[in-house]
Write a protein that holds these residues in place. Structure first.
Motif, PDB file in Angstrom:
ATOM      1  N   THR A  35       0.687  -1.117  -0.104  1.00  0.00           N
ATOM      2  CA  THR A  35       0.051   0.072  -0.025  1.00  0.00           C
ATOM      3  C   THR A  35       0.750   1.389   0.093  1.00  0.00           C
ATOM      4  OG1 THR A  35      -0.268  -0.203   2.460  1.00  0.00           O
ATOM      5  CG2 THR A  35      -1.836  -1.280   1.303  1.00  0.00           C
ATOM      6  N   GLY A  36       0.228   2.219  -0.671  1.00  0.00           N
ATOM      7  CA  GLY A  36       0.923   3.553  -0.724  1.00  0.00           C
ATOM      8  C   GLY A  36       2.002   3.926  -1.962  1.00  0.00           C
ATOM      9  N   ILE A  37       1.702   3.206  -2.861  1.00  0.00           N
ATOM     10  CA  ILE A  37       2.689   3.303  -4.021  1.00  0.00           C
ATOM     11  C   ILE A  37       1.769   3.487  -5.294  1.00  0.00           C
ATOM     12  CG2 ILE A  37       4.357   1.999  -3.103  1.00  0.00           C
ATOM     13  CD1 ILE A  37       3.462  -0.394  -4.945  1.00  0.00           C
ATOM     14  N   LYS A  38       2.248   4.062  -6.341  1.00  0.00           N
ATOM     15  CA  LYS A  38       1.795   4.426  -7.639  1.00  0.00           C
ATOM     16  C   LYS A  38       3.014   4.300  -8.561  1.00  0.00           C
ATOM     17  CE  LYS A  38      -0.610   8.125  -6.802  1.00  0.00           C
ATOM     18  NZ  LYS A  38      -1.618   9.407  -6.959  1.00  0.00           N
ATOM     19  N   PHE A  39       2.787   4.057  -9.704  1.00  0.00           N
ATOM     20  CA  PHE A  39       3.860   3.939 -10.601  1.00  0.00           C
ATOM     21  C   PHE A  39       3.337   4.774 -12.169  1.00  0.00           C
ATOM     22  CE2 PHE A  39       4.092  -0.153  -8.346  1.00  0.00           C
ATOM     23  CZ  PHE A  39       5.420  -0.003  -7.930  1.00  0.00           C
ATOM     24  N   SER A  40       4.262   5.389 -12.605  1.00  0.00           N
ATOM     25  CA  SER A  40       4.219   6.018 -13.805  1.00  0.00           C
ATOM     26  C   SER A  40       5.523   5.737 -14.777  1.00  0.00           C
ATOM     27  CB  SER A  40       4.119   7.444 -13.792  1.00  0.00           C
ATOM     28  OG  SER A  40       5.328   8.189 -13.264  1.00  0.00           O
ATOM     29  N   SER A  41       5.310   5.884 -15.902  1.00  0.00           N
ATOM     30  CA  SER A  41       6.645   5.555 -16.932  1.00  0.00           C
ATOM     31  C   SER A  41       7.548   6.592 -16.691  1.00  0.00           C
ATOM     32  CB  SER A  41       5.940   5.381 -18.330  1.00  0.00           C
ATOM     33  OG  SER A  41       4.945   4.454 -18.731  1.00  0.00           O
ATOM     34  N   ILE A  42       8.770   6.265 -17.305  1.00  0.00           N
ATOM     35  CA  ILE A  42       9.766   7.076 -17.543  1.00  0.00           C
ATOM     36  C   ILE A  42      10.236   7.223 -18.754  1.00  0.00           C
ATOM     37  CG2 ILE A  42      12.359   7.302 -16.732  1.00  0.00           C
ATOM     38  CD1 ILE A  42      12.015   5.665 -14.702  1.00  0.00           C
ATOM     39  N   TYR A  43      10.538   8.433 -19.254  1.00  0.00           N
ATOM     40  CA  TYR A  43      10.511   8.923 -20.903  1.00  0.00           C
ATOM     41  C   TYR A  43      12.368   9.199 -20.944  1.00  0.00           C
ATOM     42  CZ  TYR A  43       5.635   8.526 -21.130  1.00  0.00           C
ATOM     43  OH  TYR A  43       4.423   8.073 -21.142  1.00  0.00           O
ATOM     44  N   ASP A  44      12.830   8.905 -22.206  1.00  0.00           N
ATOM     45  CA  ASP A  44      13.995   9.268 -22.762  1.00  0.00           C
ATOM     46  C   ASP A  44      13.914  10.853 -22.850  1.00  0.00           C
ATOM     47  OD1 ASP A  44      16.040  10.308 -24.662  1.00  0.00           O
ATOM     48  OD2 ASP A  44      16.884   8.241 -24.163  1.00  0.00           O
ATOM     49  N   ILE A  45      14.841  12.033 -22.145  1.00  0.00           N
ATOM     50  CA  ILE A  45      14.613  13.260 -22.478  1.00  0.00           C
ATOM     51  C   ILE A  45      15.040  13.627 -23.967  1.00  0.00           C
ATOM     52  CG2 ILE A  45      16.854  13.615 -21.941  1.00  0.00           C
ATOM     53  CD1 ILE A  45      15.604  16.260 -20.202  1.00  0.00           C
TER      54      ILE A  45
END
Length: 136
Positions: A22-32
């Motif tokens: 509990t307490g977590i979320k994820f998002s994608s990481i993008y190449d700058i």
């Protein structure tokens, strides 16, 4: 010490999800440069899950800036203690306080539950460095 950017592997993400942490979320990481998604790594997003540090924690605090909201210095010289009622009962979360000195180097500490600690050990997650924190 945590801050806004915590990057985790696909393996760790899958463990955390399968164990219903509990307490977590994820998002994608993008190449700058290419703006493409970086595969197999994710931005782990945490919320604040506990209140202010309280006694018997010994903290060294300098004046709080009215403009930015940071203290000149916020150092804790002992284990962290929190009021039990301020805990949101999450497995992984940020502290409310920002620790460090000077303000530009301050970060929130990441707190994990004993349940999450056991999950990490059982899944052979390496290079874990933890210290106890206490609810009073």
């Amino acid at each position: 010490m945590g801050d806004i950017e915590i990057i985790v592997s696909k393996r760790l993400k899958n463990i955390l999800i399968s164990e219903n942490v509990t307490g977590i979320k994820f998002s994608s990481i993008y190449d700058i440069d290419t703006h493409e998604v970086i595969k197999d790594f994710y931005h782990l997003q945490l919320e604040i899950g506990i209140g202010e540090v309280v006694e018997p924690s010994i903290v060294e605090i300098e004046k709080k800036c009215n403009k930015c909201g940071f203290y000149g210095k916020f150092l804790c010289q002992t284990p962290l203690y929190f009021e039990k009622d301020s805990w949101k009962e999450l497995d992984m979360y940020f502290t409310l306080n920002w620790f460090g000195s000077p303000p530009i180097t301050q970060g929130k500490w990441v707190i994990i539950s004993q349940r999450l600690y056991r999950i990490l050990i059982e899944n052979n997650i390496k290079y874990i460095d933890v210290q106890p924190a206490f609810l009073i």
